[in-house]
Design a protein around this motif. Structure first.
Motif, PDB file in Angstrom:
ATOM      1  N   ILE A 675      25.804  15.735  -4.248  1.00 56.01           N
ATOM      2  CA  ILE A 675      25.397  14.857  -3.111  1.00 56.01           C
ATOM      3  C   ILE A 675      24.908  16.267  -2.062  1.00 56.01           C
ATOM      4  O   ILE A 675      23.478  15.632  -1.603  1.00 56.01           O
ATOM      5  CB  ILE A 675      26.229  13.932  -3.578  1.00 56.01           C
ATOM      6  CG1 ILE A 675      26.534  12.767  -4.153  1.00 56.01           C
ATOM      7  CG2 ILE A 675      26.142  13.320  -1.962  1.00 56.01           C
ATOM      8  CD1 ILE A 675      27.417  11.685  -3.968  1.00 56.01           C
ATOM      9  N   PRO A 676      25.552  16.538  -1.990  1.00 55.68           N
ATOM     10  CA  PRO A 676      25.069  17.218  -0.609  1.00 55.68           C
ATOM     11  C   PRO A 676      23.768  18.330  -0.808  1.00 55.68           C
ATOM     12  O   PRO A 676      22.376  17.748  -0.181  1.00 55.68           O
ATOM     13  CB  PRO A 676      26.077  18.881  -0.203  1.00 55.68           C
ATOM     14  CG  PRO A 676      27.310  18.057  -1.126  1.00 55.68           C
ATOM     15  CD  PRO A 676      26.443  17.415  -2.771  1.00 55.68           C
ATOM     16  N   ALA A 677      23.216  18.855  -1.774  1.00 53.44           N
ATOM     17  CA  ALA A 677      22.390  19.602  -2.724  1.00 53.44           C
ATOM     18  C   ALA A 677      21.252  18.451  -2.758  1.00 53.44           C
ATOM     19  O   ALA A 677      20.033  18.546  -2.256  1.00 53.44           O
ATOM     20  CB  ALA A 677      21.670  20.603  -3.684  1.00 53.44           C
ATOM     21  N   LEU A 678      21.456  17.918  -2.990  1.00 53.06           N
ATOM     22  CA  LEU A 678      20.323  16.596  -3.091  1.00 53.06           C
ATOM     23  C   LEU A 678      20.136  15.472  -1.480  1.00 53.06           C
ATOM     24  O   LEU A 678      18.180  15.251  -1.437  1.00 53.06           O
ATOM     25  CB  LEU A 678      21.300  14.865  -4.209  1.00 53.06           C
ATOM     26  CG  LEU A 678      19.793  14.050  -4.150  1.00 53.06           C
ATOM     27  CD1 LEU A 678      18.756  14.440  -5.391  1.00 53.06           C
ATOM     28  CD2 LEU A 678      20.612  13.028  -4.698  1.00 53.06           C
ATOM     29  N   LEU A 679      20.707  15.259  -0.796  1.00 50.48           N
ATOM     30  CA  LEU A 679      20.891  15.238   0.142  1.00 50.48           C
ATOM     31  C   LEU A 679      19.469  16.587   0.650  1.00 50.48           C
ATOM     32  O   LEU A 679      18.962  15.835   2.130  1.00 50.48           O
ATOM     33  CB  LEU A 679      21.599  14.672   1.318  1.00 50.48           C
ATOM     34  CG  LEU A 679      22.253  13.816   1.053  1.00 50.48           C
ATOM     35  CD1 LEU A 679      23.988  13.077   1.353  1.00 50.48           C
ATOM     36  CD2 LEU A 679      21.482  11.906   0.544  1.00 50.48           C
ATOM     37  N   GLN A 680      20.136  16.999   1.237  1.00 49.30           N
ATOM     38  CA  GLN A 680      19.674  18.567   1.729  1.00 49.30           C
ATOM     39  C   GLN A 680      17.912  18.608   1.646  1.00 49.30           C
ATOM     40  O   GLN A 680      17.177  18.722   2.049  1.00 49.30           O
ATOM     41  CB  GLN A 680      20.208  19.879   1.356  1.00 49.30           C
ATOM     42  CG  GLN A 680      19.743  20.576   2.105  1.00 49.30           C
ATOM     43  CD  GLN A 680      19.085  21.899   3.483  1.00 49.30           C
ATOM     44  OE1 GLN A 680      20.484  20.150   3.710  1.00 49.30           O
ATOM     45  NE2 GLN A 680      18.831  21.640   4.002  1.00 49.30           N
ATOM     46  N   ARG A 681      17.553  18.255   0.163  1.00 49.99           N
ATOM     47  CA  ARG A 681      16.868  18.290  -0.643  1.00 49.99           C
ATOM     48  C   ARG A 681      15.345  17.111  -0.032  1.00 49.99           C
ATOM     49  O   ARG A 681      14.601  17.723   0.253  1.00 49.99           O
ATOM     50  CB  ARG A 681      16.618  18.568  -2.194  1.00 49.99           C
ATOM     51  CG  ARG A 681      15.114  18.749  -2.911  1.00 49.99           C
ATOM     52  CD  ARG A 681      15.395  18.491  -4.081  1.00 49.99           C
ATOM     53  NE  ARG A 681      15.527  20.120  -4.790  1.00 49.99           N
ATOM     54  CZ  ARG A 681      16.446  19.848  -6.061  1.00 49.99           C
ATOM     55  NH1 ARG A 681      16.278  19.389  -7.075  1.00 49.99           N
ATOM     56  NH2 ARG A 681      16.592  21.455  -6.140  1.00 49.99           N
ATOM     57  N   TRP A 682      16.403  16.309   0.075  1.00 52.10           N
ATOM     58  CA  TRP A 682      15.295  14.948  -0.221  1.00 52.10           C
ATOM     59  C   TRP A 682      15.169  13.855   1.662  1.00 52.10           C
ATOM     60  O   TRP A 682      14.393  13.991   2.157  1.00 52.10           O
ATOM     61  CB  TRP A 682      15.506  14.386  -0.988  1.00 52.10           C
ATOM     62  CG  TRP A 682      14.618  14.162  -1.794  1.00 52.10           C
ATOM     63  CD1 TRP A 682      15.909  14.692  -3.424  1.00 52.10           C
ATOM     64  CD2 TRP A 682      13.185  14.774  -2.634  1.00 52.10           C
ATOM     65  NE1 TRP A 682      14.588  15.176  -4.131  1.00 52.10           N
ATOM     66  CE2 TRP A 682      13.477  14.811  -3.918  1.00 52.10           C
ATOM     67  CE3 TRP A 682      12.336  14.286  -1.972  1.00 52.10           C
ATOM     68  CZ2 TRP A 682      12.522  15.039  -5.083  1.00 52.10           C
ATOM     69  CZ3 TRP A 682      10.995  14.983  -2.766  1.00 52.10           C
ATOM     70  CH2 TRP A 682      10.943  15.259  -4.205  1.00 52.10           C
ATOM     71  N   VAL A 683      16.869  14.498   2.190  1.00 49.30           N
ATOM     72  CA  VAL A 683      16.699  14.042   3.607  1.00 49.30           C
ATOM     73  C   VAL A 683      16.983  14.995   4.456  1.00 49.30           C
ATOM     74  O   VAL A 683      16.022  14.359   5.637  1.00 49.30           O
ATOM     75  CB  VAL A 683      17.765  13.121   3.514  1.00 49.30           C
ATOM     76  CG1 VAL A 683      18.207  12.566   4.669  1.00 49.30           C
ATOM     77  CG2 VAL A 683      18.415  11.731   2.223  1.00 49.30           C
ATOM     78  N   GLY A 684      17.000  16.056   4.582  1.00 51.40           N
ATOM     79  CA  GLY A 684      17.308  17.210   5.175  1.00 51.40           C
ATOM     80  C   GLY A 684      18.565  17.522   6.172  1.00 51.40           C
ATOM     81  O   GLY A 684      19.282  16.068   5.741  1.00 51.40           O
ATOM     82  N   VAL A 685      18.699  18.237   6.862  1.00 51.22           N
ATOM     83  CA  VAL A 685      19.289  18.261   7.493  1.00 51.22           C
ATOM     84  C   VAL A 685      19.786  18.157   8.360  1.00 51.22           C
ATOM     85  O   VAL A 685      20.358  16.844   8.659  1.00 51.22           O
ATOM     86  CB  VAL A 685      19.777  19.548   8.434  1.00 51.22           C
ATOM     87  CG1 VAL A 685      19.717  20.739   7.217  1.00 51.22           C
ATOM     88  CG2 VAL A 685      18.058  20.288   9.214  1.00 51.22           C
ATOM     89  N   GLY A 686      18.620  16.514   9.087  1.00 47.92           N
ATOM     90  CA  GLY A 686      18.957  16.008   9.922  1.00 47.92           C
ATOM     91  C   GLY A 686      20.007  14.751   9.299  1.00 47.92           C
ATOM     92  O   GLY A 686      20.916  14.374   9.997  1.00 47.92           O
ATOM     93  N   GLN A 687      20.262  14.123   7.698  1.00 45.81           N
ATOM     94  CA  GLN A 687      20.561  12.996   7.305  1.00 45.81           C
ATOM     95  C   GLN A 687      21.033  11.974   8.073  1.00 45.81           C
ATOM     96  O   GLN A 687      21.974  11.881   8.759  1.00 45.81           O
ATOM     97  CB  GLN A 687      21.966  13.250   6.771  1.00 45.81           C
ATOM     98  CG  GLN A 687      21.304  14.414   5.917  1.00 45.81           C
ATOM     99  CD  GLN A 687      22.756  15.152   5.063  1.00 45.81           C
ATOM    100  OE1 GLN A 687      23.181  14.622   5.020  1.00 45.81           O
ATOM    101  NE2 GLN A 687      22.308  16.164   4.288  1.00 45.81           N
ATOM    102  N   GLN A 688      20.079  11.113   8.932  1.00 45.48           N
ATOM    103  CA  GLN A 688      20.331  10.679  10.044  1.00 45.48           C
ATOM    104  C   GLN A 688      21.139   9.306   9.448  1.00 45.48           C
ATOM    105  O   GLN A 688      22.240   8.850  10.648  1.00 45.48           O
ATOM    106  CB  GLN A 688      18.743  10.022  11.182  1.00 45.48           C
ATOM    107  CG  GLN A 688      18.141   8.487   9.652  1.00 45.48           C
ATOM    108  CD  GLN A 688      16.863   9.755   9.014  1.00 45.48           C
ATOM    109  OE1 GLN A 688      17.272  10.712   7.938  1.00 45.48           O
ATOM    110  NE2 GLN A 688      15.966   8.811   8.659  1.00 45.48           N
ATOM    111  N   TYR A 689      21.405   9.024   8.140  1.00 44.81           N
ATOM    112  CA  TYR A 689      21.702   7.970   8.136  1.00 44.81           C
ATOM    113  C   TYR A 689      23.750   8.556   8.578  1.00 44.81           C
ATOM    114  O   TYR A 689      24.300   7.567   8.608  1.00 44.81           O
ATOM    115  CB  TYR A 689      22.366   7.780   6.558  1.00 44.81           C
ATOM    116  CG  TYR A 689      21.186   7.167   6.007  1.00 44.81           C
ATOM    117  CD1 TYR A 689      19.950   6.340   5.521  1.00 44.81           C
ATOM    118  CD2 TYR A 689      19.754   8.369   5.380  1.00 44.81           C
ATOM    119  CE1 TYR A 689      19.418   6.054   5.319  1.00 44.81           C
ATOM    120  CE2 TYR A 689      18.485   8.516   4.804  1.00 44.81           C
ATOM    121  CZ  TYR A 689      18.267   6.710   4.694  1.00 44.81           C
ATOM    122  OH  TYR A 689      16.715   6.286   4.581  1.00 44.81           O
ATOM    123  N   GLY A 690      23.556   9.831   8.257  1.00 45.01           N
ATOM    124  CA  GLY A 690      24.974  10.704   8.970  1.00 45.01           C
ATOM    125  C   GLY A 690      25.860  10.525   9.554  1.00 45.01           C
ATOM    126  O   GLY A 690      26.600  11.234   9.718  1.00 45.01           O
TER     127      GLY A 690
END
Length: 692
Positions: A675-690
């Motif tokens: 999951i962390p790698a998936l979010l890093q790849r597509w959502v980015g470091v911002g991960q505004q959801y979290g």
């Protein structure tokens, strides 16, 4: 060179390195790449081509469309040297299927010769004589040419530079790119690894041809991206529901008293949705539920029912509305129903006196069970809730994920209880299923799919704008019958750039044409107090006609209004037209909506207006709006909470959303290590959801 600099120079380049590690990328180029969201080497991998130039396949002229960049083989049948203007020569070329005009510019280079055949590459346009190509590039042999990607760019970065940098990033990816999804156990289009998919999209081969939207490589990456979007929102929900919330009783004496006093009974849909909400409120973790209901379906009564259960349990309720106008209307409606029950209803607005504001804030801090209604002013630091048990957010898409969750942080109960408030969000903007499955994946969804009895369909007609004077007598007749009318204009002032009717000039024209009627004007540049005054006059029937901009789009409730005119309807989206039309038809009399349009109309605009005339189903209109304009326009990218999609398209990839969602749910349930790698790849470091 220092020892550390020499060390960095000899170390292999990593995907996580800044782009300055790549050959020829200094601070200036790095700043230019950053404009396109490219900061690390890995970002280059996801900077996908916007189109391709197939320089190796000769296309017959009959198959070429304007805007295509193509390779053609033509015989020059006529040339003419030009003595004036920028062009040097114009030539006429032909093949077996058609002809094309060829323009040559510049002082140097060999001119095309009559009677000779040439392989030429360039972009085709439509000119006065049909197809044209300006400054065609000569090609020696089609067999030696390839398919070249064309990337979204920015000033100072050539296509050659993009191709070189991305080729280097692909070389790094050979050793570093993780395969997050398996290539087995999935449908055939997905049985390709991420690296192979990127190689296919960035460096297509002549053997496989130009990638199109259905290419397995694009689909594979799109599904992974959609999966990441859902995982991000699901992860936020997972964090949320692990918290504790107050548990409300199954029934409320306040609600039963209100039901007994109502002159009508709730619809079956209202009762069903309220039951779903109450089931959530009896759980020990915070509710996150979205209630969708078309214009006039009775969402407010459902919200009142939920609020009374919180009040009965001794908690406070906050209702957040997108505009001061709507907040004031909610306050009036809630007060009309709840004041007889002795339930306090407070309005928190910028127009209240300092003393009244102090009294409201003191009541909230005193833990007195009450309902407070306001706009984003509820976020202000001075507003503190002592016992907030339920948050109701109206027209959620106008706030965004950050604000919705930030209000919850403000409402967290003191350490002694350690509880989070429940959340109920409502919208009269029907959300297409595909969008709801991704943008609102953190919310349970309830739909009020039934209108109260007595509501009549609104009759919608189309009228050319040059016939608007025919509406004058129609307005006069409606008002003589004791009804009221809206006239909506997209702009406040006349504009030389956009040929749209302005609200101010329309109000002046109607005042002159209808001197016996009372004409009001409301628009976005007026102060909140001015808008409130005019709207109160219209609601009290002190005005017959209200000329307005789209400021009245959401929530304004005047049951006596039965006629709606919308200027420049061809310029508005279906969802907005549907919202505006919903301002009438709220009473028991026949209501009408007239859509004014300018000619000529594009085929797309004709289809949009025809659909408005044919259906009043908000969900049908929402799906059509999504297909035409995309999620960023339908709800606003910021408001939906969706990150900007790099590969996926919610319309084109709608059939793949259920699979992406199923994979996301599986990963979240398993707490998958990827999951962390998936979010890093597509959502980015911002991960505004979290980050709320």
């Amino acid at each position: 060179m220092s020892k550390s600099a020499r060390s960095r120079a000899t170390e292999p380049v990593r995907l996580t390195d800044p782009v300055t590690r790549l050959a020829g990328v200094g601070e200036r180029i790095a700043a230019q790449l950053a404009r396109r969201g490219v900061y690390q080497v890995a970002d280059l991998l996801w900077h996908l081509p916007q189109r391709y130039e197939d320089r190796g396949t000769v296309r017959p002229l009959a198959s070429v469309l304007p805007g295509d960049s193509v390779l053609i083989e033509v015989e020059i049948v006529e040339t003419r040297v030009l003595r004036h203007g920028k062009a040097r020569q114009v030539a006429l070329g032909q093949d077996d299927s058609g002809h094309i005009t060829l323009w040559q510019f510049g002082r140097f280079g060999e001119l095309l010769q009559t009677g000779r055949r040439y392989l030429l590459f360039g972009e085709v346009r439509v000119g006065a004589q049909g197809l044209e190509m300006a400054q065609p590039e000569r090609v020696q042999s089609a067999a030696l040419e390839s398919i070249l990607p064309v990337y979204p760019s920015t000033e100072g970065v050539t296509q050659a530079r993009w191709r070189a940098l991305i080729a280097e990033a692909l070389t790094v990816a050979l050793h570093e790119l993780d395969e997050l999804l398996p290539t087995t156990g999935l449908p055939p289009p997905l049985q390709i690894g991420a690296l192979a998919a990127l190689q296919r999209l960035h460096a297509p081969t002549r053997a496989l041809g130009v990638p199109d939207p259905t290419d397995p490589a694009r689909v594979r990456l799109a599904v992974e991206e959609l999966m990441a979007q859902v995982v991000a929102v699901r992860a936020q929900r997972s964090r949320w529901v692990r918290q504790s919330a107050p548990v409300f009783r199954e029934d409320s004496a306040f609600w039963q008293r209100l039901l007994a006093d109502l002159p009508f009974s709730p619809t079956a849909a209202q009762s069903r949705v309220l039951a779903e909400i109450l089931a959530d409120l009896r759980q020990p973790h915070p509710m996150l539920r979205l209630v969708q209901g078309d214009v006039g379906s009775g969402k407010t009564l459902v919200a009142v029912g939920a609020a009374l259960h919180a009040i009965d349990a001794g908690y406070q309720v906050a209702l957040m509305a997108p505009t001061a106008l709507l907040a004031e209307q909610h306050a009036r409606n809630f007060a009309r129903w709840l004041t007889p029950l002795c339930v306090p209803v407070h309005l928190l607005s910028g127009q209240m006196t300092a003393g009244t504001r102090r009294d409201v804030l003191a009541a909230l801090q005193a833990a007195t069970p009450a309902i407070v209604i306001g706009t984003h002013a509820l976020f202000q630091e001075a507003v503190q809730f002592a016992r907030l048990g339920l948050i109701i957010i109206d027209e959620q898409h106008r706030f965004g994920v950050h604000q919705r969750l930030a209000l919850s942080d403000k409402g967290a109960l003191p350490q002694g209880e350690g509880l989070r408030p429940h959340q109920l969000v409502m919208t009269a903007t029907p959300i297409p299923r595909t969008l709801a499955m991704s943008a609102y994946a953190d919310l349970a969804v309830s739909i009020i799919d039934e209108l109260p009895p007595g509501r009549r369909p609104i009759k919608t007609t189309l009228l050319r704008a040059d016939r608007r004077e025919a509406l004058i007598e129609r307005i006069s007749a409606v008002c003589r019958a004791g009804r009221q009318a809206y006239w909506v204009c997209p702009l406040i002032d006349a504009s030389t750039q956009i040929e749209a009717e302005a609200a101010e000039s329309t109000a002046a024209r109607l005042t002159e044409a209808l001197p016996h009627l009372r004409i009001g004007l409301v628009h976005g540049r007026m102060s909140a107090a001015q808008k409130q005054t005019v709207m109160a006059q219209f609601q009290a029937h002190a005005l017959d006609v209200l000329v307005a901009t789209t400021v009245i789009e959401v929530g304004v409730d005047v049951p006596n209004a039965s006629l709606m005119m919308i200027e420049n309807a061809d310029r508005l989206g279906l969802a907005q037209l549907h919202q505006l039309r919903g301002r009438v038809g709220r009473g028991s009399t026949d209501s009408y909506c007239v859509l004014l349009y300018d000619e000529p109309l594009s085929d797309r605009a004709k289809a949009r207006l025809a659909l408005m005339r044919e259906t009043q189903d908000g969900f049908v209109l929402a799906e059509a709006d999504l297909a035409q304009r995309g999620p960023g326009e339908v709800l606003g990218t910021r408001q939906t909470g969706l990150a900007k999609l790099k590969v996926a398209d919610l319309v084109r990839d709608a059939d793949w959303v259920p699979l992406a969602r199923a994979l996301a749910d599986q990963w979240v349930a398993e707490n998958h290590p990827g999951i962390p790698a998936l979010l890093q790849r597509w959502v980015g470091v911002g991960q505004q959801y979290g980050q709320v």
